[in-house]
Design a protein around this motif. Structure first.
Motif, PDB file in Angstrom:
ATOM      1  N   ARG A 296       0.830  -1.206   0.000  1.00 20.07           N
ATOM      2  CA  ARG A 296       0.000   0.000   0.000  1.00 20.07           C
ATOM      3  C   ARG A 296       0.864   1.255   0.000  1.00 20.07           C
ATOM      4  NH1 ARG A 296      -3.322  -1.585   3.588  1.00 20.07           N
ATOM      5  NH2 ARG A 296      -2.238  -0.740   5.406  1.00 20.07           N
ATOM      6  N   HIS A 297       1.952   1.249   0.747  1.00 22.45           N
ATOM      7  CA  HIS A 297       2.876   2.382   0.724  1.00 22.45           C
ATOM      8  C   HIS A 297       3.492   2.552  -0.661  1.00 22.45           C
ATOM      9  CE1 HIS A 297       3.633   1.924   5.347  1.00 22.45           C
ATOM     10  NE2 HIS A 297       2.479   2.477   5.082  1.00 22.45           N
ATOM     11  N   TRP A 298       3.905   1.444  -1.268  1.00 23.61           N
ATOM     12  CA  TRP A 298       4.492   1.492  -2.608  1.00 23.61           C
ATOM     13  C   TRP A 298       3.500   2.097  -3.607  1.00 23.61           C
ATOM     14  CZ3 TRP A 298       9.240   0.737  -4.684  1.00 23.61           C
ATOM     15  CH2 TRP A 298       9.335   0.505  -6.057  1.00 23.61           C
ATOM     16  N   GLN A 299       2.258   1.705  -3.519  1.00 23.80           N
ATOM     17  CA  GLN A 299       1.227   2.257  -4.387  1.00 23.80           C
ATOM     18  C   GLN A 299       1.113   3.770  -4.184  1.00 23.80           C
ATOM     19  OE1 GLN A 299      -2.720   0.821  -3.549  1.00 23.80           O
ATOM     20  NE2 GLN A 299      -3.622   1.678  -5.413  1.00 23.80           N
ATOM     21  N   PHE A 300       1.166   4.212  -2.937  1.00 19.52           N
ATOM     22  CA  PHE A 300       1.062   5.646  -2.639  1.00 19.52           C
ATOM     23  C   PHE A 300       2.223   6.422  -3.246  1.00 19.52           C
ATOM     24  CE2 PHE A 300       1.992   9.096   0.599  1.00 19.52           C
ATOM     25  CZ  PHE A 300       1.001   9.960   0.164  1.00 19.52           C
ATOM     26  N   PHE A 301       3.423   5.900  -3.138  1.00 22.61           N
ATOM     27  CA  PHE A 301       4.584   6.634  -3.624  1.00 22.61           C
ATOM     28  C   PHE A 301       4.758   6.553  -5.145  1.00 22.61           C
ATOM     29  CE2 PHE A 301       6.267   5.947   0.831  1.00 22.61           C
ATOM     30  CZ  PHE A 301       6.202   7.285   1.179  1.00 22.61           C
ATOM     31  N   THR A 302       4.344   5.465  -5.770  1.00 26.22           N
ATOM     32  CA  THR A 302       4.712   5.239  -7.176  1.00 26.22           C
ATOM     33  C   THR A 302       3.602   5.479  -8.175  1.00 26.22           C
ATOM     34  OG1 THR A 302       4.169   2.870  -7.098  1.00 26.22           O
ATOM     35  CG2 THR A 302       6.433   3.515  -6.496  1.00 26.22           C
ATOM     36  N   THR A 303       2.336   5.416  -7.756  1.00 28.55           N
ATOM     37  CA  THR A 303       1.247   5.511  -8.728  1.00 28.55           C
ATOM     38  C   THR A 303       0.460   6.807  -8.539  1.00 28.55           C
ATOM     39  OG1 THR A 303      -0.610   4.526  -7.492  1.00 28.55           O
ATOM     40  CG2 THR A 303       1.031   3.011  -8.449  1.00 28.55           C
ATOM     41  N   ALA A 304      -0.421   7.073  -9.496  1.00 32.44           N
ATOM     42  CA  ALA A 304      -1.359   8.191  -9.404  1.00 32.44           C
ATOM     43  C   ALA A 304      -2.762   7.693  -9.088  1.00 32.44           C
ATOM     44  CB  ALA A 304      -1.358   8.985 -10.703  1.00 32.44           C
ATOM     45  N   ASP A 305      -2.859   6.497  -8.519  1.00 31.60           N
ATOM     46  CA  ASP A 305      -4.154   5.896  -8.217  1.00 31.60           C
ATOM     47  C   ASP A 305      -4.922   6.703  -7.181  1.00 31.60           C
ATOM     48  OD1 ASP A 305      -3.275   3.887  -9.860  1.00 31.60           O
ATOM     49  OD2 ASP A 305      -3.009   2.393  -8.254  1.00 31.60           O
ATOM     50  N   GLU A 306      -6.248   6.747  -7.351  1.00 28.65           N
ATOM     51  CA  GLU A 306      -7.104   7.226  -6.275  1.00 28.65           C
ATOM     52  C   GLU A 306      -7.131   6.133  -5.207  1.00 28.65           C
ATOM     53  OE1 GLU A 306      -8.771  10.086  -5.636  1.00 28.65           O
ATOM     54  OE2 GLU A 306      -7.772  10.985  -7.368  1.00 28.65           O
ATOM     55  N   MET A 307      -6.842   6.499  -3.965  1.00 35.04           N
ATOM     56  CA  MET A 307      -6.632   5.514  -2.918  1.00 35.04           C
ATOM     57  C   MET A 307      -7.413   5.868  -1.660  1.00 35.04           C
ATOM     58  SD  MET A 307      -2.463   5.063  -3.011  1.00 35.04           S
ATOM     59  CE  MET A 307      -2.561   3.862  -1.667  1.00 35.04           C
ATOM     60  N   GLU A 308      -7.538   4.870  -0.806  1.00 34.09           N
ATOM     61  CA  GLU A 308      -7.928   5.086   0.569  1.00 34.09           C
ATOM     62  C   GLU A 308      -7.067   4.180   1.443  1.00 34.09           C
ATOM     63  OE1 GLU A 308     -12.028   4.197   1.062  1.00 34.09           O
ATOM     64  OE2 GLU A 308     -11.918   2.275   0.027  1.00 34.09           O
ATOM     65  N   ALA A 309      -6.960   4.515   2.707  1.00 43.21           N
ATOM     66  CA  ALA A 309      -6.126   3.750   3.620  1.00 43.21           C
ATOM     67  C   ALA A 309      -6.872   3.579   4.934  1.00 43.21           C
ATOM     68  CB  ALA A 309      -4.787   4.457   3.848  1.00 43.21           C
ATOM     69  N   PRO A 310      -6.617   2.475   5.648  1.00 43.49           N
ATOM     70  CA  PRO A 310      -7.385   2.183   6.864  1.00 43.49           C
ATOM     71  C   PRO A 310      -7.297   3.261   7.931  1.00 43.49           C
ATOM     72  CG  PRO A 310      -6.117   0.258   6.170  1.00 43.49           C
ATOM     73  CD  PRO A 310      -5.669   1.396   5.316  1.00 43.49           C
ATOM     74  N   LYS A 311      -6.181   3.991   7.999  1.00 41.73           N
ATOM     75  CA  LYS A 311      -5.974   4.941   9.092  1.00 41.73           C
ATOM     76  C   LYS A 311      -6.398   6.367   8.745  1.00 41.73           C
ATOM     77  CE  LYS A 311      -1.930   2.208  10.385  1.00 41.73           C
ATOM     78  NZ  LYS A 311      -0.463   2.171  10.470  1.00 41.73           N
ATOM     79  N   VAL A 312      -6.842   6.565   7.476  1.00 45.74           N
ATOM     80  CA  VAL A 312      -7.062   7.917   6.965  1.00 45.74           C
ATOM     81  C   VAL A 312      -8.515   8.092   6.555  1.00 45.74           C
ATOM     82  CG1 VAL A 312      -6.358   9.598   5.205  1.00 45.74           C
ATOM     83  CG2 VAL A 312      -4.680   7.990   6.145  1.00 45.74           C
ATOM     84  N   SER A 313      -9.084   9.234   6.885  1.00 43.31           N
ATOM     85  CA  SER A 313     -10.450   9.552   6.490  1.00 43.31           C
ATOM     86  C   SER A 313     -10.418  10.342   5.185  1.00 43.31           C
ATOM     87  CB  SER A 313     -11.132  10.376   7.588  1.00 43.31           C
ATOM     88  OG  SER A 313     -12.433  10.748   7.203  1.00 43.31           O
ATOM     89  N   GLY A 314     -11.021   9.788   4.132  1.00 43.02           N
ATOM     90  CA  GLY A 314     -11.071  10.474   2.844  1.00 43.02           C
ATOM     91  C   GLY A 314     -10.190   9.816   1.808  1.00 43.02           C
ATOM     92  N   MET A 315     -10.500  10.100   0.548  1.00 47.14           N
ATOM     93  CA  MET A 315      -9.732   9.588  -0.578  1.00 47.14           C
ATOM     94  C   MET A 315      -8.556  10.526  -0.856  1.00 47.14           C
ATOM     95  SD  MET A 315     -11.296   6.795  -1.642  1.00 47.14           S
ATOM     96  CE  MET A 315     -10.686   6.576  -3.326  1.00 47.14           C
ATOM     97  N   PHE A 316      -7.482   9.955  -1.379  1.00 48.59           N
ATOM     98  CA  PHE A 316      -6.320  10.739  -1.770  1.00 48.59           C
ATOM     99  C   PHE A 316      -5.694  10.074  -2.985  1.00 48.59           C
ATOM    100  CE2 PHE A 316      -5.312   7.687   1.507  1.00 48.59           C
ATOM    101  CZ  PHE A 316      -4.235   6.985   0.983  1.00 48.59           C
ATOM    102  N   ARG A 317      -4.838  10.811  -3.654  1.00 57.46           N
ATOM    103  CA  ARG A 317      -4.196  10.290  -4.856  1.00 57.46           C
ATOM    104  C   ARG A 317      -2.755   9.925  -4.553  1.00 57.46           C
ATOM    105  NH1 ARG A 317      -2.172  13.123  -9.600  1.00 57.46           N
ATOM    106  NH2 ARG A 317      -2.940  15.079  -8.714  1.00 57.46           N
ATOM    107  N   GLY A 318      -2.275   8.852  -5.182  1.00 57.77           N
ATOM    108  CA  GLY A 318      -0.870   8.499  -5.049  1.00 57.77           C
ATOM    109  C   GLY A 318       0.026   9.610  -5.552  1.00 57.77           C
ATOM    110  N   LEU A 319       1.238   9.681  -5.010  1.00 55.45           N
ATOM    111  CA  LEU A 319       2.151  10.788  -5.326  1.00 55.45           C
ATOM    112  C   LEU A 319       2.803  10.649  -6.695  1.00 55.45           C
ATOM    113  CD1 LEU A 319       3.911  11.315  -1.872  1.00 55.45           C
ATOM    114  CD2 LEU A 319       1.889  12.481  -2.801  1.00 55.45           C
ATOM    115  N   HIS A 320       2.855   9.434  -7.255  1.00 52.38           N
ATOM    116  CA  HIS A 320       3.413   9.194  -8.589  1.00 52.38           C
ATOM    117  C   HIS A 320       4.797   9.838  -8.725  1.00 52.38           C
ATOM    118  CE1 HIS A 320       2.806   9.031 -13.223  1.00 52.38           C
ATOM    119  NE2 HIS A 320       3.108   7.836 -12.743  1.00 52.38           N
TER     120      HIS A 320
END
Length: 341
Positions: A296-320
């Motif tokens: 999940r961390h790798w996805q956040f750092f490497t992609t531009a995917d719209e994501m959600e994470a268990p500890k976070v409220s709201g959608m965010f985009r990967g940093l790509h």
């Protein structure tokens, strides 16, 4: 393959890219954390720590030395010194001797923990902060021998808020479980700002110290604040351990700011998770959990995917982030800081 795809990693690249996790705790003689990590191309830095639920410091040192002997190319460790005998006049001398002993066993760095500033008191009952002069001979020893100091000093700013006002669920869970560290419940203890200022004074006192601010240097709540410290202290690095959710929280509303922070400070950030292996989980569950966290961390750092994470409220985009930036965060910064020593 297009030039654009060559400039970025994908989720499929995760197992094949060489990576480092610079903040783990391999606390048992069994080697499954090392083995599971190697299966996804991770090398580890394991940090000895005097903390609730951890083995004794001597046990951790022995376990780490064994892991290093068995996996010299894939494992390194850092040492944490005790402060229970702080009032002894020769405490600095005893402490440097302990560090020398750990170095002889293979330690590549030293860790200081939040017990300094949150638990340790002098005989007058006053809290001892990390810039206390009695630490100076120990820090000078680290500078003299070019030994990195990993500092978990203070806590997330959420620590000084009531549970319902905390920004990420992991902080709510942790401080509910460990109320002794929930500073909102202890208003007479040093404040968040006092913790940060003491750490800053240490760095001002020892500008040549190779300092790694664990957990985004307890400035996880604001990439602007963290950027200001990295500008002010050129020998300061940070790791991301257990604070990536705070970056994701900021990315919900300020994606560009978080993205640009990583571009600007790509040489100063190292990937870490704070994964603990205490043996209290079966192999299959443990492997599944740590792989899910890292993927999940790798996805956040490497992609531009719209994501959600268990500890976070709201959608965010990967940093790509570009491939060369990811390589620094996951590998080359760690090699320069810990693994080439």
């Amino acid at each position: 393959m297009t030039t654009q795809s060559q400039d970025f990693y994908s989720t499929e690249d995760f197992p094949s890219v060489p990576k480092y996790d610079v903040h783990t705790h391999a606390n048992i003689p069994g080697e499954r954390l090392i083995d599971f990590s190697k299966s996804n191309n991770f090398k580890l830095l394991s940090i000895n720590l005097i903390a609730p639920g951890f083995p004794s410091l001597d046990e951790q040192l022995s376990i780490s030395a064994k892991h290093l002997h068995n996996h010299p190319a894939d494992f390194a460790f850092a040492y944490n010194f005790p402060v229970d005998d702080w009032e002894e006049e020769d405490w600095p001398t005893m402490t440097t001797a302990r560090i020398e002993h750990a170095r002889a066993k293979g330690a590549v760095a030293v860790k200081v923990w939040k017990n300094i500033g949150m638990e340790l008191r002098n005989t007058s009952g006053q809290f001892v902060m990390i810039d206390h002069p009695k630490f100076d001979p120990v820090i000078a020893y680290l500078v003299r021998h070019d030994i990195p100091l990993i500092g978990h000093l203070g806590e997330p700013r959420n620590c000084w808020l009531p549970l319902e006002e905390m920004t990420v669920s992991s902080d709510r869970s942790y401080f509910e479980a460990y109320p002794q560290y929930h500073m909102f419940l202890h208003p007479s203890y040093p404040s968040y700002d006092e913790q940060i200022r003491a750490r800053d004074r240490l760095l001002e006192k020892f500008p040549e110290l190779r300092f790694v601010g664990a957990h985004l240097a307890s400035l996880e709540w604001s990439v602007d604040e963290l950027a200001g410290r990295l500008d002010r202290y050129p020998n300061m690095m940070v790791d991301t351990a257990e604070r990536i959710c705070h970056l994701q929280h900021q990315a919900v509303t300020e994606w560009r700011k978080v993205h640009d922070f990583f571009i600007t400070y790509q040489d100063r950030i190292m990937y870490g998770t704070d994964i603990v292996d205490d043996g209290n989980e079966n192999d299959e569950s443990f492997q599944k959990r740590i792989n899910a966290i890292r993927q999940r961390h790798w996805q956040f750092f490497t992609t531009a995917d719209e994501m959600e994470a268990p500890k976070v409220s709201g959608m965010f985009r990967g940093l790509h982030l570009p491939r060369n930036v990811v390589d620094k965060i996951y590998r080359t910064n760690a090699e320069k800081t810990f693994f080439s020593r």
